[in-house]
Design a protein around this motif. Structure first.
Motif, short mmCIF file in Angstrom:
data_model
loop_
_atom_site.label_atom_id
_atom_site.label_comp_id
_atom_site.label_asym_id
_atom_site.label_seq_id
_atom_site.Cartn_x
_atom_site.Cartn_y
_atom_site.Cartn_z
N VAL A 185 0.82 -1.22 0.00
CA VAL A 185 0.00 0.00 0.00
C VAL A 185 0.86 1.27 0.00
CG1 VAL A 185 -0.32 0.44 2.47
CG2 VAL A 185 -2.24 0.78 0.91
N THR A 186 2.11 1.18 0.52
CA THR A 186 3.00 2.34 0.51
C THR A 186 3.96 2.32 -0.69
OG1 THR A 186 4.72 1.29 1.89
CG2 THR A 186 2.93 2.46 3.03
N ASN A 187 3.72 1.41 -1.63
CA ASN A 187 4.53 1.32 -2.85
C ASN A 187 6.01 1.11 -2.53
OD1 ASN A 187 4.37 1.32 -5.76
ND2 ASN A 187 5.44 3.28 -5.77
N GLY A 188 6.27 0.36 -1.44
CA GLY A 188 7.64 0.04 -1.07
C GLY A 188 8.32 1.05 -0.17
N LYS A 189 7.61 2.11 0.23
CA LYS A 189 8.21 3.08 1.15
C LYS A 189 8.51 2.44 2.50
CE LYS A 189 7.83 6.58 -1.73
NZ LYS A 189 9.03 7.20 -2.35
N TYR A 190 7.60 1.56 2.94
CA TYR A 190 7.85 0.71 4.10
C TYR A 190 8.05 -0.71 3.59
CZ TYR A 190 6.65 4.24 7.59
OH TYR A 190 6.65 5.35 8.39
N ASN A 191 9.14 -1.35 3.99
CA ASN A 191 9.48 -2.67 3.49
C ASN A 191 9.10 -3.77 4.47
OD1 ASN A 191 10.73 -2.04 0.95
ND2 ASN A 191 12.47 -1.20 2.10
N GLY A 192 8.45 -4.81 3.96
CA GLY A 192 8.15 -5.98 4.77
C GLY A 192 9.44 -6.64 5.24
N VAL A 193 9.44 -7.11 6.48
CA VAL A 193 10.64 -7.65 7.11
C VAL A 193 10.74 -9.15 6.87
CG1 VAL A 193 11.87 -7.95 9.29
CG2 VAL A 193 10.58 -5.85 8.86
N LEU A 194 11.84 -9.58 6.28
CA LEU A 194 12.12 -11.00 6.13
C LEU A 194 12.67 -11.51 7.46
CD1 LEU A 194 12.00 -13.09 3.77
CD2 LEU A 194 14.45 -12.70 3.47
N HIS A 195 12.06 -12.57 8.00
CA HIS A 195 12.48 -13.07 9.31
C HIS A 195 12.34 -14.59 9.39
CE1 HIS A 195 8.19 -12.09 9.47
NE2 HIS A 195 8.07 -13.01 10.43
N ARG A 196 12.96 -15.18 10.39
CA ARG A 196 12.88 -16.62 10.61
C ARG A 196 12.99 -16.87 12.11
NH1 ARG A 196 18.86 -18.91 8.58
NH2 ARG A 196 20.08 -18.00 10.31
N VAL A 197 12.73 -18.12 12.51
CA VAL A 197 12.79 -18.48 13.92
C VAL A 197 13.77 -19.64 14.10
CG1 VAL A 197 11.50 -19.30 15.93
CG2 VAL A 197 10.43 -17.71 14.32
N PRO A 224 -2.60 6.15 -4.34
CA PRO A 224 -2.26 7.01 -5.50
C PRO A 224 -1.38 8.21 -5.15
CG PRO A 224 -4.56 6.36 -5.60
CD PRO A 224 -4.04 5.88 -4.27
N GLU A 225 -1.61 8.84 -4.00
CA GLU A 225 -0.82 10.02 -3.63
C GLU A 225 0.66 9.70 -3.47
OE1 GLU A 225 -5.01 10.80 -2.37
OE2 GLU A 225 -3.62 9.11 -2.33
N ILE A 226 0.98 8.43 -3.15
CA ILE A 226 2.38 8.04 -3.01
C ILE A 226 3.02 7.84 -4.37
CG2 ILE A 226 3.92 6.22 -2.15
CD1 ILE A 226 2.00 5.77 0.14
N VAL A 227 2.23 7.36 -5.31
CA VAL A 227 2.79 6.98 -6.62
C VAL A 227 2.89 8.15 -7.59
CG1 VAL A 227 2.47 5.40 -8.58
CG2 VAL A 227 1.78 4.68 -6.29
#
Length: 264
Positions: A185-197, A224-227
């Motif tokens: 939704v933020t077009n990559g401005k906030y990045n999902g965190v890759l993690h493991r246990v 749209p306002e971000i893009v």
């Protein structure tokens, strides 16, 4: 969110895992569409390698599906989930404003009033050979924000600058994990965190991931306002479809989000 509430919900969650097997098996279900399911690993039907983990997964908003056993579990979980939604709405507000958007932009994009909340309780028993196994493989969350608490044992690692970094649990704290839907939704401005246990061979780790995502009927795409002043990075997708697709297959990195990524 009080320390006592966090301690109480972890204790209540552990008490569920300590129920007799026949009682826990009442909630056994392999369908990703089930609002309440108890099981092991992630998706044993789709996996070639299983993971050292038992789980309880329950939809908690807009429907509340926590089991009524053990005694008191449902009540303390309800209070914790209510507080979790309050925290998440404030996080959405702050993130929206950080991007120069209206304060409710992200919450509105997700349909917050009917959004999805997912209670994921994890039990990681001592493993005889922890160096040969994982509690969970590298992945990003299919939701937007996950609030994570645990019983102080540690084992979570995040991927940062090309290496795995241990996350040391801080007593009384909540770890906030960014997931796929916020990246989308933020077009990559906030990045999902890759993690493991990772695992240990001494003590049992209990963690509780309270995940928050869009309403299942929402079509999620970059705001749209971000893009408007840059490149569109992702295609959109119905969130309910996204969730069920990810839950019905193997847990592999950011593979589900990568399907929506627009190549340059």
């Amino acid at each position: 969110m009080s320390d006592n509430l966090m301690k109480d919900v972890i204790e209540a969650t552990r008490n569920f895992f300590e129920l007799p097997d026949e009682e826990k098996q009442e909630f056994s279900d392999t369908s990703a569409a089930s609002p309440l399911r108890y099981g092991s690993s992630f998706n044993v039907q789709a996996e070639s390698v299983h993971f050292w983990r038992d789980y309880l997964k329950a939809f908690t908003h807009p429907q509340f599906s926590i089991p009524n056993k053990p005694a008191g579990f449902r009540d303390v979980a309800a209070e914790y989930c209510h507080k979790g939604r309050e925290i998440t709405k404030e996080l959405y507000r702050g993130m929206s404003e950080s991007l120069g958007l209206e304060a409710n932009a992200i919450a509105d994009a997700f349909g917050f009033d009917t959004d999805f909340q997912f209670y994921i309780a994890n039990l990681y028993p001592p493993c005889p050979q922890p160096e040969l196994a994982l509690g969970q493989p590298p992945h990003s969350d299919n939701t937007a924000i996950t609030l994570l608490i645990e019983n102080g044992i540690g084992g979570l690692q995040v991927y940062q600058r090309g290496k795995w970094v241990k996350v040391k649990p801080i007593p009384g704290s909540i770890m906030v994990n960014i997931g796929d839907q916020l990246e989308l939704v933020t077009n990559g401005k906030y990045n999902g965190v890759l993690h493991r246990v990772t695992l240990n061979n001494n003590v049992t780790r209990v963690s509780l991931a309270l995940a928050h995502g869009p309403s299942f009927d929402k079509f999620v795409c970059p705001i749209p306002e971000i893009v408007k002043d840059g490149k569109l990075e992702f295609k959109g997708m119905n969130y309910g479809e996204y969730f069920y697709n990810q839950q019905s297959t193997q847990l592999v990195g950011k593979s589900r989000l990568d399907l929506l990524r627009i190549s340059s």
